[in-house]
Design a protein around this motif. Sequence first.
Motif, PDB file in Angstrom:
ATOM      1  N   ASP A 145      40.677  35.024  44.541  1.00 48.93           N
ATOM      2  CA  ASP A 145      38.938  34.522  43.828  1.00 48.93           C
ATOM      3  C   ASP A 145      38.584  36.010  43.895  1.00 48.93           C
ATOM      4  O   ASP A 145      37.926  36.302  44.837  1.00 48.93           O
ATOM      5  CB  ASP A 145      38.328  33.374  43.885  1.00 48.93           C
ATOM      6  CG  ASP A 145      39.398  32.179  43.105  1.00 48.93           C
ATOM      7  OD1 ASP A 145      40.454  32.582  42.464  1.00 48.93           O
ATOM      8  OD2 ASP A 145      38.701  31.397  43.323  1.00 48.93           O
ATOM      9  N   VAL A 146      37.880  37.121  43.045  1.00 51.53           N
ATOM     10  CA  VAL A 146      36.673  37.673  43.308  1.00 51.53           C
ATOM     11  C   VAL A 146      36.261  37.745  42.353  1.00 51.53           C
ATOM     12  O   VAL A 146      36.692  38.121  41.148  1.00 51.53           O
ATOM     13  CB  VAL A 146      37.426  38.587  43.845  1.00 51.53           C
ATOM     14  CG1 VAL A 146      38.334  39.474  42.618  1.00 51.53           C
ATOM     15  CG2 VAL A 146      36.020  40.310  44.559  1.00 51.53           C
ATOM     16  N   LEU A 147      34.716  38.349  42.073  1.00 53.94           N
ATOM     17  CA  LEU A 147      34.062  38.730  41.616  1.00 53.94           C
ATOM     18  C   LEU A 147      34.302  37.716  39.885  1.00 53.94           C
ATOM     19  O   LEU A 147      34.010  37.907  39.063  1.00 53.94           O
ATOM     20  CB  LEU A 147      34.413  40.293  41.038  1.00 53.94           C
ATOM     21  CG  LEU A 147      33.894  41.574  41.825  1.00 53.94           C
ATOM     22  CD1 LEU A 147      34.806  42.414  41.347  1.00 53.94           C
ATOM     23  CD2 LEU A 147      32.388  41.347  42.143  1.00 53.94           C
ATOM     24  N   GLY A 148      33.989  36.711  39.870  1.00 53.32           N
ATOM     25  CA  GLY A 148      34.008  35.700  38.797  1.00 53.32           C
ATOM     26  C   GLY A 148      35.336  34.764  38.492  1.00 53.32           C
ATOM     27  O   GLY A 148      35.469  34.442  37.180  1.00 53.32           O
ATOM     28  N   PHE A 149      36.571  36.027  39.131  1.00 54.05           N
ATOM     29  CA  PHE A 149      37.639  35.393  37.800  1.00 54.05           C
ATOM     30  C   PHE A 149      38.907  35.538  39.642  1.00 54.05           C
ATOM     31  O   PHE A 149      39.031  36.069  40.612  1.00 54.05           O
ATOM     32  CB  PHE A 149      38.745  37.676  37.464  1.00 54.05           C
ATOM     33  CG  PHE A 149      37.979  37.520  36.312  1.00 54.05           C
ATOM     34  CD1 PHE A 149      37.674  36.654  35.093  1.00 54.05           C
ATOM     35  CD2 PHE A 149      36.846  38.182  36.388  1.00 54.05           C
ATOM     36  CE1 PHE A 149      37.310  37.198  33.966  1.00 54.05           C
ATOM     37  CE2 PHE A 149      36.010  38.917  35.138  1.00 54.05           C
ATOM     38  CZ  PHE A 149      36.363  38.511  33.922  1.00 54.05           C
ATOM     39  N   ASN A 159      56.906  42.997  26.807  1.00 57.12           N
ATOM     40  CA  ASN A 159      57.704  43.927  27.570  1.00 57.12           C
ATOM     41  C   ASN A 159      58.052  43.588  28.315  1.00 57.12           C
ATOM     42  O   ASN A 159      59.395  43.337  28.730  1.00 57.12           O
ATOM     43  CB  ASN A 159      56.892  45.506  27.633  1.00 57.12           C
ATOM     44  CG  ASN A 159      55.833  45.458  28.171  1.00 57.12           C
ATOM     45  OD1 ASN A 159      56.007  44.799  28.958  1.00 57.12           O
ATOM     46  ND2 ASN A 159      55.751  46.881  27.967  1.00 57.12           N
ATOM     47  N   GLY A 160      57.839  42.178  29.469  1.00 56.80           N
ATOM     48  CA  GLY A 160      57.587  41.776  30.378  1.00 56.80           C
ATOM     49  C   GLY A 160      57.880  42.073  31.486  1.00 56.80           C
ATOM     50  O   GLY A 160      57.929  41.809  32.236  1.00 56.80           O
ATOM     51  N   SER A 161      56.694  43.525  31.289  1.00 54.49           N
ATOM     52  CA  SER A 161      56.474  44.246  32.941  1.00 54.49           C
ATOM     53  C   SER A 161      55.571  43.284  33.274  1.00 54.49           C
ATOM     54  O   SER A 161      54.747  42.392  32.900  1.00 54.49           O
ATOM     55  CB  SER A 161      55.973  45.522  32.610  1.00 54.49           C
ATOM     56  OG  SER A 161      54.725  45.592  31.690  1.00 54.49           O
ATOM     57  N   PHE A 162      55.213  43.369  34.945  1.00 57.10           N
ATOM     58  CA  PHE A 162      54.067  43.012  36.085  1.00 57.10           C
ATOM     59  C   PHE A 162      52.559  43.353  35.037  1.00 57.10           C
ATOM     60  O   PHE A 162      52.132  44.544  34.742  1.00 57.10           O
ATOM     61  CB  PHE A 162      54.406  44.080  36.945  1.00 57.10           C
ATOM     62  CG  PHE A 162      53.754  42.924  37.779  1.00 57.10           C
ATOM     63  CD1 PHE A 162      53.843  41.905  38.562  1.00 57.10           C
ATOM     64  CD2 PHE A 162      52.518  43.857  38.138  1.00 57.10           C
ATOM     65  CE1 PHE A 162      52.204  41.500  39.365  1.00 57.10           C
ATOM     66  CE2 PHE A 162      51.638  43.427  39.421  1.00 57.10           C
ATOM     67  CZ  PHE A 162      51.238  41.884  39.769  1.00 57.10           C
ATOM     68  N   VAL A 163      52.113  42.096  35.429  1.00 57.25           N
ATOM     69  CA  VAL A 163      50.560  42.302  35.033  1.00 57.25           C
ATOM     70  C   VAL A 163      49.604  41.635  36.024  1.00 57.25           C
ATOM     71  O   VAL A 163      50.305  40.629  36.359  1.00 57.25           O
ATOM     72  CB  VAL A 163      50.195  42.839  33.530  1.00 57.25           C
ATOM     73  CG1 VAL A 163      50.936  43.511  32.382  1.00 57.25           C
ATOM     74  CG2 VAL A 163      50.547  41.181  32.813  1.00 57.25           C
ATOM     75  N   ILE A 164      48.449  42.003  35.812  1.00 54.11           N
ATOM     76  CA  ILE A 164      47.740  40.767  37.001  1.00 54.11           C
ATOM     77  C   ILE A 164      46.943  40.398  36.316  1.00 54.11           C
ATOM     78  O   ILE A 164      45.857  40.677  35.140  1.00 54.11           O
ATOM     79  CB  ILE A 164      46.628  42.118  37.716  1.00 54.11           C
ATOM     80  CG1 ILE A 164      47.463  42.680  38.904  1.00 54.11           C
ATOM     81  CG2 ILE A 164      45.835  41.152  38.224  1.00 54.11           C
ATOM     82  CD1 ILE A 164      46.534  43.758  39.686  1.00 54.11           C
ATOM     83  N   GLY A 165      47.563  39.223  35.839  1.00 51.59           N
ATOM     84  CA  GLY A 165      46.427  37.941  35.080  1.00 51.59           C
ATOM     85  C   GLY A 165      44.713  37.740  36.050  1.00 51.59           C
ATOM     86  O   GLY A 165      44.688  37.893  36.826  1.00 51.59           O
ATOM     87  N   ARG A 166      44.235  37.948  34.924  1.00 53.87           N
ATOM     88  CA  ARG A 166      42.642  36.723  34.912  1.00 53.87           C
ATOM     89  C   ARG A 166      42.016  36.269  34.456  1.00 53.87           C
ATOM     90  O   ARG A 166      42.171  35.941  33.777  1.00 53.87           O
ATOM     91  CB  ARG A 166      41.924  38.591  34.923  1.00 53.87           C
ATOM     92  CG  ARG A 166      42.253  39.579  36.095  1.00 53.87           C
ATOM     93  CD  ARG A 166      40.607  40.888  35.988  1.00 53.87           C
ATOM     94  NE  ARG A 166      41.697  41.742  34.307  1.00 53.87           N
ATOM     95  CZ  ARG A 166      40.745  42.601  34.051  1.00 53.87           C
ATOM     96  NH1 ARG A 166      40.368  42.525  34.500  1.00 53.87           N
ATOM     97  NH2 ARG A 166      41.222  42.704  33.078  1.00 53.87           N
ATOM     98  N   GLY A 214      43.522  38.521  28.773  1.00 60.77           N
ATOM     99  CA  GLY A 214      44.593  37.721  29.397  1.00 60.77           C
ATOM    100  C   GLY A 214      43.073  36.747  29.647  1.00 60.77           C
ATOM    101  O   GLY A 214      44.352  35.139  30.139  1.00 60.77           O
ATOM    102  N   ASN A 215      42.808  36.444  29.364  1.00 65.02           N
ATOM    103  CA  ASN A 215      41.253  35.639  29.590  1.00 65.02           C
ATOM    104  C   ASN A 215      40.934  34.573  28.258  1.00 65.02           C
ATOM    105  O   ASN A 215      40.406  33.973  28.240  1.00 65.02           O
ATOM    106  CB  ASN A 215      40.097  35.921  29.760  1.00 65.02           C
ATOM    107  CG  ASN A 215      39.373  34.905  31.101  1.00 65.02           C
ATOM    108  OD1 ASN A 215      39.718  33.717  31.725  1.00 65.02           O
ATOM    109  ND2 ASN A 215      38.113  35.032  31.091  1.00 65.02           N
ATOM    110  N   ASP A 216      42.146  35.003  27.381  1.00 62.20           N
ATOM    111  CA  ASP A 216      41.531  34.098  26.046  1.00 62.20           C
ATOM    112  C   ASP A 216      41.745  32.851  26.182  1.00 62.20           C
ATOM    113  O   ASP A 216      40.784  31.916  25.658  1.00 62.20           O
ATOM    114  CB  ASP A 216      42.800  34.612  24.822  1.00 62.20           C
ATOM    115  CG  ASP A 216      43.145  35.646  25.229  1.00 62.20           C
ATOM    116  OD1 ASP A 216      43.641  36.532  25.807  1.00 62.20           O
ATOM    117  OD2 ASP A 216      42.946  36.700  23.716  1.00 62.20           O
ATOM    118  N   PRO A 217      42.604  31.697  26.865  1.00 60.97           N
ATOM    119  CA  PRO A 217      42.701  30.585  27.258  1.00 60.97           C
ATOM    120  C   PRO A 217      41.284  30.131  27.670  1.00 60.97           C
ATOM    121  O   PRO A 217      40.526  29.006  27.722  1.00 60.97           O
ATOM    122  CB  PRO A 217      43.748  30.284  27.477  1.00 60.97           C
ATOM    123  CG  PRO A 217      44.326  31.202  28.115  1.00 60.97           C
ATOM    124  CD  PRO A 217      43.734  32.725  27.677  1.00 60.97           C
TER     125      PRO A 217
END
Length: 281
Positions: A145-149, A159-166, A214-217
Amino acid sequence: MSHGWILRFLKHRIADKRILRLITKWLKVGITVDGHIARGSRGAPQGAVISPILTNVYLHYMFDLWTHRWRCRVTGDVIVIRCADDTIVGFRHEHEAKAFLDDLKKRLRAFELALHPAKTRPIRFGRHATKQLEMRGEGEPETFDVLGFTHFCTRSRKNGSFVIGRKTIKKRMRATLQETKVELRKRLHDPIAKTGAWVNGVLKGHMNYFAVSGNDPSLWWSFTQVKWHWLRSLRRRSQRAHLNWERYIRLVDRFLPPIRILHPLPCHRFDARTQGRSPVR
């Protein structure tokens, strides 16, 4: 933060003794501890506009410059992100991460600081973290956790590539909803238009910060909870009149903003390019 060190740092850039004397007076205002004002040789005044500036100056000389020199001695890549007193440091090699953490603790002790024990820990994170943990027979990569996320490892839906979820930190999100619920009770008998304008400002302010890719939910859940709290508040206004769902939907469409992502991914937000020019002949 030591007053002696911060004044020494400021003297590198400020030669006017009147400015230094004014900052010294500002530092001696004191801080509030358990409802009592405590004055000492450490800390910055709470709520003062100069406190974040002094903190950044202190960390610039104590952390930023030292980290830049330290990273030049290692062989792997080092990524450093600092926002005020929140810092994330990424390493390619695990042994270099452990060495940096040990040296950082010594560096902080020399400047009368210390790392927060509950918020400081080395974790395996990144595009290869899941595969490495599977080879070790361990679970999923840890989150931080950092900066509220809350940041976590995930895959792109395209495309199934790696991403950092927030996603929004649950504890902070629940605290905000509780504050909104209490405030709606205080505004129980205010005009609907006035309360609707206030709810609109609350949701817009929340979306201006947390509406990242990525923070839609989390946004959808927060907005839904606020809508339900406002509906219950409106239905408590009278024991005779009952607000039906169709009328409430019209109020929602009138006052509450729609959910939309305002901040693109960093790779697009910081993708600045300049147009090439033909050579001058």
